[in-house]
Design a protein around this motif. Structure first.
Motif, short mmCIF file in Angstrom:
data_model
loop_
_atom_site.label_atom_id
_atom_site.label_comp_id
_atom_site.label_asym_id
_atom_site.label_seq_id
_atom_site.Cartn_x
_atom_site.Cartn_y
_atom_site.Cartn_z
N THR A 604 0.82 -1.23 0.00
CA THR A 604 0.00 0.00 0.00
C THR A 604 0.84 1.26 0.00
OG1 THR A 604 -0.14 -0.12 2.43
CG2 THR A 604 -1.91 -1.14 1.17
N LEU A 605 2.15 1.14 0.25
CA LEU A 605 3.02 2.31 0.28
C LEU A 605 3.22 2.83 -1.14
CD1 LEU A 605 4.60 3.92 2.45
CD2 LEU A 605 6.61 2.60 1.81
N GLY A 606 2.91 4.09 -1.37
CA GLY A 606 3.01 4.67 -2.71
C GLY A 606 4.42 5.15 -3.01
N GLU A 607 4.52 6.40 -3.42
CA GLU A 607 5.82 6.98 -3.76
C GLU A 607 6.66 7.13 -2.49
OE1 GLU A 607 7.63 10.91 -6.07
OE2 GLU A 607 5.47 10.60 -5.86
N LEU A 608 7.93 6.74 -2.58
CA LEU A 608 8.80 6.76 -1.42
C LEU A 608 9.24 8.19 -1.11
CD1 LEU A 608 11.05 3.66 -2.21
CD2 LEU A 608 9.08 3.78 -0.69
N ALA A 609 9.26 8.49 0.19
CA ALA A 609 9.71 9.80 0.66
C ALA A 609 10.22 9.62 2.08
CB ALA A 609 8.57 10.83 0.64
N PRO A 610 11.28 10.34 2.49
CA PRO A 610 11.81 10.19 3.85
C PRO A 610 10.74 10.51 4.90
CG PRO A 610 13.35 11.40 2.47
CD PRO A 610 12.09 11.26 1.68
N SER A 611 10.54 9.59 5.83
CA SER A 611 9.54 9.77 6.87
C SER A 611 9.83 8.79 8.00
CB SER A 611 8.13 9.54 6.32
OG SER A 611 7.99 8.21 5.86
N ALA A 612 9.17 9.03 9.14
CA ALA A 612 9.33 8.14 10.28
C ALA A 612 8.75 6.76 9.99
CB ALA A 612 8.66 8.75 11.52
N GLU A 613 7.64 6.71 9.25
CA GLU A 613 7.03 5.43 8.90
C GLU A 613 7.97 4.61 8.02
OE1 GLU A 613 3.07 3.64 6.62
OE2 GLU A 613 3.56 5.79 6.52
N LEU A 614 8.60 5.25 7.02
CA LEU A 614 9.54 4.54 6.16
C LEU A 614 10.74 4.03 6.96
CD1 LEU A 614 10.36 3.71 3.29
CD2 LEU A 614 11.49 5.93 3.06
N LYS A 615 11.19 4.79 7.94
CA LYS A 615 12.31 4.38 8.78
C LYS A 615 11.97 3.10 9.54
CE LYS A 615 15.34 6.31 12.34
NZ LYS A 615 15.59 7.50 13.20
#
Length: 924
Positions: A604-615
């Motif tokens: 469900t994760l779309g375009e990647l961008a630096p964030s706490a969730e991605l970390k």
């Protein structure tokens, strides 16, 4: 009418057309006798016409809501037309019912139903529920009749000649409206009940009820209504003694014409074919003249007056033109008179001049005037020529237009001839139609009965199939749920089996260690059991893979690493088998609880961008199918300021043109790269060639470092995941030049030595009991951990844990390596504390990282138990140890320089007792 049958209201029968409330379908039933062609015969009942008021939901903005509309059905096209009122001449729009479906929802407002076409959904509302049901029944019946009817005659000829089509239009001759129906030979009208012309609900405001979407139609209807009202008022204000042309014509039409003198008795001359056709055409013309406001009789009476008015208008126009010409002539005469007077004054002045000089001046003036007039004449002549050319061009255009008009007239005449022929043909076909229509009607009735039987059978079959589908769907869902539960249970049992098997192997190993070499028979039995346990998996895999493929341990993982390394030492092979079983057990247990939700989050994760969730997601590990895409994004984030189009290809071309000094060392390290991976050990694999090109390109990219042992493992991991040379090259550049310190892979390895001292300080802080235990036995951990940092655990951890470490390392940097190094020691702290001998500790440290199988536990220790772990503290420790290490290195350099100077000053020393050169030569 005298020959008419008894109406429904008079007979007392209950007919839904007569006294239904507003909003129901209003269609009069007509049963009349028809007087045609000089004789009287009973008429067949006219088919009822479906019409009435309904509320339609529509509009935009503040005027959106229910709007009262007059609906009437066209049986030829199967269209439901609607207008704002019943008096409107033009409908606002229509609804195609041939491909529409009807829907009535139980939870909707009373009387509300929907008509769904492929293009839109129309919401309508009747006054009562009974009216709504009646509308739905009638519309379904009309749609059914349309789809099962025979192909109809063309609409224009059907309406003009056959006359048994739907209502042509609505006329408002009086205050009460009438529906018009065309029957063969007679125009019959019957007034509708007053309740049929009332809207369903209270009439809304004029602005709300008006249709802005069809504003042009609204304006046309309004103008038609105004003209109709004016004509009605003019008819009402006619003098009492004067009858309208329409009434006279109607009376003349209703009176039967007497038979001609030449006709035989008892026979109407109109019955002959020729007179029948003439009478039919005359009746058609009369019916058309009765339908429209302009009547043929009125035109005949007013023709003489109109001719007189037209003649007078032409005479006035001619007189006006003549008057205009006379005025122009007067103007020209005035100008001529002025010119003559001027000439007279000049001549008088010439004669009155006393001297010749004055006369000469007058002559010269006259000559100048003549020259000016000559120039004006020339200009006018040129203008006349241009106008003549323009006139000739216009005449040519007129001739072309006349030819075009003549062609159009000829074409129109040909079309008129075709129309006349078609009309005659249609008339002839219509004469033959009744008998064929009767036969077709009987056959259609039989077909209708058969179709009704088939429809009933299909309806019964449909009910059965629906119930069957419902039951099968329930059974399928239960089976799917049961299958899912069985799969989970099977995975749990397999995990337990792996654990039991690993415990069995561990018990055999401990029993072998406890017995030692003394017990020969027992030792031989244990060795045989261990060999059987090691070979058991291969024979079991082929049988189990047929039933449940996930249950077996495959020989290689998805990146080509051996699941159970083939060690030469039997003890190490046994440990590797135990560890593989543990890893498989943890994977089976964590698949449903952890990995499936994680895969769903990544999906469900779309375009990647630096964030706490991605970390957090990167720390938990990237699924195999998403890892290449995520790594490419992480690498581009690191080296986007270094990347240039065609840079990698240029470096390869440079390497082909000139051999690098590090090429020999690269060739030696290629064969030593991951000997437990099939991609680098198979002779036909292309990965060694790719790795060679990546390392050579990097040696040209960074000449300061060139090549350092360990870079081959970093590039190999990037190749296995990304499967592209250029992406692996930029991954190596990102690690060496942006993530690691500048001199991490230099000749002195200064930054690597600094990090080892920093790790010692962090171990003393986080694990003081373990460090005290190792310090008492003089164990130096840098022999083990130095390679961890240099290749980022590439040779130490199993593949799934290794790549999970790299997922976080490429995003967060070197800090992740420190966290996982501390976590590895914390994971095995109790096992290390049980070891008392330094040799055993060193032996255990060489393979203890391969015994880690629970990646979730290791990740939790690294990112939770090792907190707090501030980056500021790491920078301070690095700076302090770097300063000390540089001082130590400078001191060593000074001692080395002093030693070399002393050695050079003393010269080469000859040891005592060494043979001389001569003696050496004399000896054989």
């Amino acid at each position: 009418m005298e020959g008419a049958q008894e109406s429904p209201a008079e007979s007392g029968s209950s007919v839904p057309w007569s006294e239904e409330p507003a909003g129901s379908a209003k269609v009069p039933e007509v049963s009349l006798s028809e007087e045609s062609e000089g004789c009287t015969r009973p008429l067949e009942a006219t088919p009822p016409k479906l019409c009435g008021y309904l509320s339609k939901f529509g509009g935009k903005g503040p005027i959106r809501g229910w709007k009262s509309r007059w609906f009437f059905f066209d049986e030829r096209k199967c269209h439901l037309y609607y207008s704002r009122t019943a008096q409107d001449a033009n409908p606002l729009d229509s609804i195609d019912l041939s491909s529409a479906v009807f829907d009535c929802k139980a939870d909707a407002e009373e009387g509300t139903f929907e008509i769904k076409t492929p293009n839109r959904i129309i919401t309508l509302k009747a006054a009562t529920k009974q009216a709504m049901l009646y509308w739905l029944q009638q519309l379904q019946m009309k749609r059914w009749e349309f789809h099962n009817s025979l192909p109809a005659l063309p609409a224009a000829h059907d309406a003009a000649l056959a006359g048994n089509g739907p209502a042509l239009r609505l006329e408002l001759g009086t205050q009460q409206a009438c529906l018009l129906f065309i029957h063969p030979g007679l125009l019959v009208t019957k007034p509708l009940p007053s309740s049929a012309w009332q809207p369903v609900h209270a009439r809304p405001s004029a602005l709300q009820n008006i249709s802005l979407k069809h504003l042009g139609t609204e304006i046309q209807n309004t103008m038609c209504n105004i003209r109709g009202n004016k004509q009605t008022q003019g008819a009402n204000h006619r003098p009492p003694g004067e009858d309208s042309p329409l009434s006279e014509e109607t009376q003349r039409e209703e009176q039967p014409s007497p038979p001609g003198p030449g006709a035989p008795a008892g026979k109407d001359p109109a019955n002959s074919p020729k007179s029948s056709l003439t009478t039919s055409l005359i009746r058609k013309a009369k019916s058309q003249s009765n339908t429209f406001p302009l009547f043929s009789e009125g035109l005949m009476r007013n023709r003489t007056a109109q001719e007189k008015v037209l003649a007078l208008e032409q005479q006035v126009l001619m007189l006006t033109k003549e008057l205009k010409a006379q005025k122009e002539l007067v103007k020209i005469l005035h100008k001529a008179l002025e010119a003559a007077q001027q000439e007279k004054r000049v001549s008088s002045a010439y004669l009155a001049a006393a001297q010749d000089k004055d006369r000469l001046e007058l002559v010269r003036h006259k000559v100048r005037q003549i020259a000016e007039l000559g120039r004006r004449v020339e200009a006018l002549e040129r203008e006349r020529e241009s106008l003549a050319q323009t006139a000739s061009l216009r005449e040519q255009e007129i001739r072309e237009l006349q030819q075009h008009v003549q062609l159009l007239l000829d074409k129109n005449q040909a079309k008129q001839q075709v129309i006349c022929k078609l009309s005659e043909k249609v008339t002839q076909d219509f004469m033959k139609a009744p008998e064929e229509a009767d036969r077709d009607f009987l056959s259609q009735q039989e077909k209708m009965e058969h179709l009704k039987d088939d429809m009933e059978a299909y309806r019964t079959q449909n009910h059965f199939l629906n119930s069957e589908i419902h039951q099968v769907t329930k059974i399928w869902r239960k089976v799917a749920e049961k299958e899912k539960a069985l799969l989970m249970k099977c995975a749990y049992l397999q995990a337990q089996n792996c654990r039991v098997e690993s415990k069995y192997l561990a018990g055999l190993r401990r029993l072998q260690e406890a017995l030692g070499v003394e017990a020969g028979e027992c030792s031989e039995l244990l060795r045989q059991l261990i060999q059987e346990a090691l070979q058991w998996e291969a024979s079991e895999a082929s049988a189990d893979s047929v039933v449940l493929s996930p249950s077996t341990i495959s020989e290689y993982d998805e990146y080509g690493f051996l699941t159970v390394p083939n060690y030469e030492v039997e003890d190490l092979r046994l440990l590797a088998k135990i560890q593989a079983l543990e890893v498989h057990s943890h994977h089976l247990l964590a698949h449903e609880a952890v990995e499936r939700p994680l895969r769903e989050r990544w999906a469900t994760l779309g375009e990647l961008a630096p964030s706490a969730e991605l970390k957090q997601l990167l720390r938990a590990g990237v699924p195999h199918e998403h890892r290449p895409r995520v790594w490419r994004w992480l690498i581009r984030l690191r080296v986007q300021h270094l990347q240039a189009p065609g840079c990698y290809q240029a470096l390869l071309s440079r390497g082909q043109a000139c051999k690098h000094s590090a090429a020999r060392q690269i060739e030696l390290d290629l064969n030593r790269t991951f000997p437990n991976n099939k991609h680098f050990t198979c002779p036909t694999s292309s990965f060694p060639d790719k790795l060679r090109r990546v390392l050579l390109a990097f040696s040209w990219q960074n000449p300061t470092i060139g090549y350092c042992q360990g870079l081959n493992r970093l590039a190999a991991i990037a190749l296995l995941v990304l499967d592209e040379e250029e992406s692996a090259f930029w991954c190596l550049v990102a690690i060496v030049e942006t993530i690691m310190p500048a001199d991490y892979y230099s000749k002195t390895l200064l930054a690597s030595q600094v990090d080892q001292r920093v790790l010692q300080d962090l171990l003393l802080e986080k694990l003081p009991r373990l460090m005290a235990h190792l310090g008492q036995r003089h164990v130096d951990l840098s022999f083990i951990t130095f390679n961890w940092f240099l290749v980022v655990f590439a040779d130490s951890l199993i593949s799934n844990i290794l790549l999970q470490v790299w997922d976080a390392f490429l995003y967060e940097g070197i800090k992740v390596v420190f966290r996982y190094a501390l976590a590895i020691f914390k994971y095995n702290e109790e096992a290390l504390l049980r070891l008392q001998d330094s040799l055993e500790i060193y032996q255990y440290l060489h393979f203890f990282t391969k015994t880690i199988c629970d990646s979730r536990k290791l990740m939790h220790i690294a990112f939770n138990d090792m907190n707090p772990f501030p980056m500021k503290q790491l920078r301070q420790l690095r700076a302090a140890h770097r300063e000390r290490l540089e001082a130590e290195l400078n001191e060593l350099e000074q001692l080395k320089a002093e030693y070399l100077e002393t050695r050079a000053a003393q010269g080469p020393a000859v040891p005592e007792g060494s043979p001389s050169e001569d003696e050496g030569e004399a000896e054989p």
